[in-house]
Scaffold this active site. Structure first.
Site, PDB file in Angstrom:
ATOM      1  N   GLU A 117     -12.149   1.236   2.432  1.00  0.00           N
ATOM      2  CA  GLU A 117     -12.601   0.525   3.512  1.00  0.00           C
ATOM      3  C   GLU A 117     -12.123   1.705   4.911  1.00  0.00           C
ATOM      4  OE1 GLU A 117     -14.302  -1.963   3.747  1.00  0.00           O
ATOM      5  OE2 GLU A 117     -14.092  -2.924   1.699  1.00  0.00           O
ATOM      6  N   CYS A 179      -8.542  -9.818   3.665  1.00  0.00           N
ATOM      7  CA  CYS A 179      -8.365  -8.184   3.419  1.00  0.00           C
ATOM      8  C   CYS A 179      -8.602  -7.482   5.007  1.00  0.00           C
ATOM      9  CB  CYS A 179      -9.422  -7.994   2.600  1.00  0.00           C
ATOM     10  SG  CYS A 179      -9.037  -8.475   0.713  1.00  0.00           S
ATOM     11  N   HIS A 203     -10.469  -2.129  -1.566  1.00  0.00           N
ATOM     12  CA  HIS A 203     -10.852  -3.417  -2.445  1.00  0.00           C
ATOM     13  C   HIS A 203     -10.659  -2.806  -4.003  1.00  0.00           C
ATOM     14  CE1 HIS A 203     -12.322  -5.614   1.114  1.00  0.00           C
ATOM     15  NE2 HIS A 203     -11.397  -6.538   0.284  1.00  0.00           N
TER      16      HIS A 203
END
Length: 389
Positions: A117, A179, A203
């Site tokens: 991310e 998250c 993830h």
């Protein structure tokens, strides 16, 4: 000699004797023990989503690493609850306890790839957590910016992981659930100095999925996690041994040269950034356009946290129109400039202030710069406003 001096001397002798006795017994003073302890890397994963859901791969993949020694580091693994507001609190407490040099957090993501991310928005989705509650506030941090770009070299780490055989993608949408809250909290804690080291969020696919022809299980996730650590370690600067005082003066001067070059590069980037704001304020759109590479991408995060990508010609046209339509002359100046280098790239984070008559707006520009046609130019620009006065 006074009585107080005699007492202090006796106390000193007693402590010295105690220290010698402890040493003979193999007991080290706390300071010496702490100095010998390896630096800590903190890993976090999540509990299952809901009471009847299967195990969460992010925790199953790291729990066996807790307490393990890895390349001179001690790994600490902890499980986070799926509860709004808790990730930041838990990580802040863990960071205060362990003083980690890096924090890597993991969560369950899409079933077809591992994901690094690269962008965290200060925005929560209206989804219930494991306690059945929806977020009390739409923002993760009331005093935080609209978004953070990952401070670790997310793109480089993703590329390294792909080179190690993982099916991996770089993402700018962390999902607006726990998250994303964890990712934003990591960057916010780093920005406020409560985490001193690197931070990153990834993830991992759910257990039982098939990715790249491999069934996802805890060992596969653990392998991915260790490869993330290795990819991060490769991005860290190598600490050279201190130069010997016996070296000839010309050798020392040669070693000091890279620092001078880095300083010169920083001055070049700073001058470019100041030029960028000046030509915009002067409404010199030709000069402004020349600040960008031909295929540069411009990204904007609006007040609702939505990300928009704009082509260079369209963006330049929009800036020309903004000047033309403004009832007062607009002037934008950089109030702070942070610069660091990544091999062939320079990254600059600029906090700016725009004035147009009585209106005042502030915000951030995140520049990715590359040498092009003999000087620094913008390969990517991400910007957003934070407040208006």
């Amino acid at each position: 000699m006074s009585l107080s001096i005699l007492l202090r001397a006796a106390t000193a002798v007693a402590f010295a004797a105690l220290a010698m006795g402890l040493g003979a017994l193999g007991v080290r003073p706390a300071a010496a023990a702490a100095a010998d302890e390896p630096p800590t890397i903190l890993l976090t994963g999540f509990e299952p989503f809901g009471p009847k859901r299967p195990p969460n791969p992010s925790w199953e993949g790291i729990k066996a690493l807790d307490g393990r020694e890895w390349n001179g580091y001690r790994l600490i693994a902890r499980e986070l609850p799926v509860v709004w507001g808790e990730p930041g609190k838990r990580i802040e407490a863990l960071a205060a306890e362990f003083k980690p040099v890096a924090v890597f957090s993991f969560g369950q993501g899409r079933p077809d790839a591992f994901t690094v991310e690269a962008l965290a928005r200060n925005q929560r989705g209206p989804f219930p957590d494991n306690a059945g509650a929806r977020p009390a506030s739409p923002s993760i941090a009331d005093d935080g910016p609209v978004a953070f770009l990952a401070t670790s070299e997310a793109a480089r780490i993703a590329k390294t992981l792909a080179g190690r055989g993982h099916v991996v993608r770089l993402s700018d949408d962390a999902g607006r659930y726990l998250c994303e809250e964890t990712l934003y909290s990591l960057e916010h804690l780093k920005k406020t100095g409560k985490i001193q080291g690197s931070v990153l969020f990834c993830h991992v696919p759910p257990l039982g999925a098939t990715v790249g022809g491999k069934a996802v299980d805890a060992p596969l996730v653990e392998t991915f996690v260790l490869d993330v650590l290795e990819a991060w370690r490769e991005t860290q600067p190598v600490k050279e041994p201190q130069a010997s005082v016996r070296k000839a003066s010309f050798q020392v001067e040669a070693e000091e040269q890279p620092a001078s070059n880095a300083s010169a590069r920083e001055k070049e980037v700073r001058a470019f950034v100041e030029h960028y704001f000046k030509v915009w304020s002067d409404q010199d759109m030709s000069g402004y356009d020349d600040c960008f590479m031909t295929d540069a991408a411009i990204q904007h995060i609006d007040g609702q946290g939505q990300l928009f990508t704009i082509t260079r010609p369209r963006f330049i046209a929009s800036q020309r129109d903004a000047h033309r339509r403004s009832s007062a002359r607009m002037v934008e100046v950089p109030e702070s400039i942070e610069i660091h280098f990544e091999q062939q790239l320079a990254r600059a984070v600029v906090y700016w202030k725009l004035t147009a008559g009585a209106r005042v707006e502030k915000g951030y520009d995140h520049f990715t710069l590359k040498q092009d046609r003999g000087r620094w130019r913008i390969a990517n620009l991400l910007f957003y406003a934070t407040s208006e006065e």
